[in-house]
Scaffold this motif. Structure first.
Motif, PDB file in Angstrom:
ATOM      1  N   ASP A 107       2.251  -1.830  12.351  1.00 27.04           N
ATOM      2  CA  ASP A 107       2.510  -0.720  11.459  1.00 27.04           C
ATOM      3  C   ASP A 107       3.659   0.218  12.046  1.00 27.04           C
ATOM      4  OD1 ASP A 107       0.702  -1.606   9.697  1.00 27.04           O
ATOM      5  OD2 ASP A 107      -0.560   0.255   9.690  1.00 27.04           O
ATOM      6  N   VAL A 108       4.486   1.064  11.599  1.00 24.93           N
ATOM      7  CA  VAL A 108       5.543   1.550  11.857  1.00 24.93           C
ATOM      8  C   VAL A 108       5.337   3.272  11.723  1.00 24.93           C
ATOM      9  CG1 VAL A 108       8.028   2.052  11.840  1.00 24.93           C
ATOM     10  CG2 VAL A 108       7.087  -0.320  11.547  1.00 24.93           C
ATOM     11  N   VAL A 109       5.212   3.909  12.604  1.00 21.78           N
ATOM     12  CA  VAL A 109       4.615   5.408  12.359  1.00 21.78           C
ATOM     13  C   VAL A 109       6.096   6.303  13.046  1.00 21.78           C
ATOM     14  CG1 VAL A 109       3.254   7.173  13.133  1.00 21.78           C
ATOM     15  CG2 VAL A 109       2.430   5.270  12.702  1.00 21.78           C
ATOM     16  N   VAL A 110       6.429   6.985  12.075  1.00 22.43           N
ATOM     17  CA  VAL A 110       7.476   7.759  12.285  1.00 22.43           C
ATOM     18  C   VAL A 110       7.461   9.284  11.730  1.00 22.43           C
ATOM     19  CG1 VAL A 110      10.118   8.047  11.845  1.00 22.43           C
ATOM     20  CG2 VAL A 110       9.028   5.747  11.495  1.00 22.43           C
ATOM     21  N   TRP A 126       3.746  -1.758   7.066  1.00 22.17           N
ATOM     22  CA  TRP A 126       3.355  -3.021   7.736  1.00 22.17           C
ATOM     23  C   TRP A 126       4.814  -3.718   8.032  1.00 22.17           C
ATOM     24  CZ3 TRP A 126       3.151  -8.337   6.819  1.00 22.17           C
ATOM     25  CH2 TRP A 126       2.532  -9.112   7.713  1.00 22.17           C
ATOM     26  N   TYR A 127       5.035  -4.242   9.059  1.00 20.22           N
ATOM     27  CA  TYR A 127       6.125  -5.123   9.067  1.00 20.22           C
ATOM     28  C   TYR A 127       5.951  -6.389  10.186  1.00 20.22           C
ATOM     29  CZ  TYR A 127      10.831  -6.534  10.663  1.00 20.22           C
ATOM     30  OH  TYR A 127      12.129  -6.952  10.864  1.00 20.22           O
ATOM     31  N   VAL A 191      -0.378  10.263   7.427  1.00 16.01           N
ATOM     32  CA  VAL A 191      -0.560   9.961   6.088  1.00 16.01           C
ATOM     33  C   VAL A 191      -0.088   8.682   6.200  1.00 16.01           C
ATOM     34  CG1 VAL A 191      -0.125  12.364   5.193  1.00 16.01           C
ATOM     35  CG2 VAL A 191       1.829  10.667   5.604  1.00 16.01           C
ATOM     36  N   GLN A 192      -0.857   7.686   5.147  1.00 17.07           N
ATOM     37  CA  GLN A 192      -0.325   6.289   4.788  1.00 17.07           C
ATOM     38  C   GLN A 192       0.628   6.484   3.625  1.00 17.07           C
ATOM     39  OE1 GLN A 192      -4.138   4.486   4.317  1.00 17.07           O
ATOM     40  NE2 GLN A 192      -3.418   3.018   6.204  1.00 17.07           N
ATOM     41  N   LEU A 193       1.983   6.050   3.833  1.00 19.07           N
ATOM     42  CA  LEU A 193       2.897   6.206   2.786  1.00 19.07           C
ATOM     43  C   LEU A 193       2.779   5.737   1.408  1.00 19.07           C
ATOM     44  CD1 LEU A 193       5.755   7.253   2.502  1.00 19.07           C
ATOM     45  CD2 LEU A 193       6.709   5.100   3.130  1.00 19.07           C
ATOM     46  N   ARG A 206       3.328  -1.782   1.934  1.00 16.39           N
ATOM     47  CA  ARG A 206       2.522  -0.310   1.938  1.00 16.39           C
ATOM     48  C   ARG A 206       0.893  -0.868   2.045  1.00 16.39           C
ATOM     49  NH1 ARG A 206       6.031   3.036  -0.794  1.00 16.39           N
ATOM     50  NH2 ARG A 206       8.056   2.443   0.213  1.00 16.39           N
ATOM     51  N   ALA A 207       0.300   0.140   2.370  1.00 21.57           N
ATOM     52  CA  ALA A 207      -1.283   0.055   2.537  1.00 21.57           C
ATOM     53  C   ALA A 207      -2.050  -0.141   1.206  1.00 21.57           C
ATOM     54  CB  ALA A 207      -1.859   1.150   3.292  1.00 21.57           C
TER      55      ALA A 207
END
Length: 302
Positions: A107-110, A126-127, A191-193, A206-207
């Motif tokens: 998961d990518v958090v920015v 997710w990547y 937050v989950q985008l 996306r989640a």
């Protein structure tokens, strides 16, 4: 079938009193375990109701829901918030060991720096990676540049050692740990985008929506209560068998244990001398002695 009934005084014996205590303790434990599962079911239903209400509501500005350095309460789980700012791409943190459909990934958090001067941690999705350990923050697709508007579901921080950020990566998300690692002031939680404007060149997965099922708690509660009732029923059945004589009859009908045959006894030489030789074991000397005895017998008669 036996028809006589006996007194219930046997229930006062040591064996039956101990058995009764064990059964009562077992039934009480099953009662408590069933109630615990039932409380978990009620708690889950209450949480599901909050999530169902929040996720279908209109987005609210992030400042109305989240506060800097403060964990969002349970009542704000999956509330939809919106925020506008610029992504701090250099402060990206990847969350390792995020498997989907059997494929490894991260998961990518920015952090999204808002106009208030506080960054909102955005789990952009997710990547897929080549291994379970994931990949570095510099190897994931970049988010949109410039001013970006996002909406997302509010989530609470994880806890424990898995949240520690090492080399721009962790195993779960904690706003306090990421704030320490990046040096940025951040809102509590993340937050989950859901949406991202403008769209990125390479979108991430996306989640999905959270599951709102009851889980196994209802059946677990029934299972524990059934076990408790079964223990009480078993005690009552054994007592009924003992009172009516069926237990004694069953014990009497069981085959008696037969003793195992021991090894054959040894026979001494003196004992073997007193036994006549069996057929098939005559020796020539035995035949000579027999003829001599017959001749002496004949002479005596003359």
């Amino acid at each position: 079938m036996p028809t006589d009934t006996r007194s219930l005084r046997f229930l006062l014996s040591r064996r039956w009193v101990v058995l009764l205590l064990v059964v009562l303790l077992w039934a009480y434990a099953c009662l408590l375990l069933g109630r615990w599962q039932w409380h978990r079911l009620e708690s889950r239903r209450a949480s599901n109701q909050i999530v169902s209400t929040n996720e279908s509501a209109r987005p609210r500005p992030v400042d109305q829901v989240l506060r800097r350095g403060v964990e969002p309460p349970d009542t704000d789980q999956y509330a939809v918030v919106s925020a506008t700012g610029t992504y701090e791409t250099s402060q990206t943190v990847v969350i390792r060991y995020q498997t989907r459909n059997g494929s490894p990934g991260v998961d990518v958090v920015v952090p999204l720096m808002t106009s208030s001067g506080t960054a909102l941690l955005v789990d952009r999705g997710w990547y897929q990676t080549a291994n379970e350990g994931g990949t570095g923050a510099t190897q994931v697709p970049d988010p949109p540049s410039g001013t970006v508007t996002v909406t997302g579901w509010v989530r609470q921080d994880a806890g424990g050692s898995s949240t520690q950020v090492v080399d721009a990566s962790a195993r779960s998300i904690s706003s306090s740990q990421i704030a320490t690692a990046t040096g940025l002031p951040v809102y509590g939680g993340f937050v989950q985008l859901l949406t991202e404007t403008p769209a990125p060149a390479t979108p991430l997965a996306r989640a999905g929506k959270p599951g709102l099922g009851d889980g196994p708690h209802f059946f677990y509660a029934l299972q524990w209560w059934f076990f408790g009732i079964l223990g009480l029923f078993g005690y009552g059945y054994l007592a009924w068998e003992e009172r009516t004589g069926r237990a004694e009859l069953r014990r009497a009908q069981q085959p008696a244990k037969q003793s195992k045959p021991g090894p054959p006894a040894r026979v001494s030489a003196s004992q073997r001398a007193h036994h006549p030789a069996v057929d098939g074991e005559h020796r020539p000397a035995d035949e000579g002695r027999g003829r001599a005895e017959q001749e002496r017998s004949g002479t005596a008669e003359l």
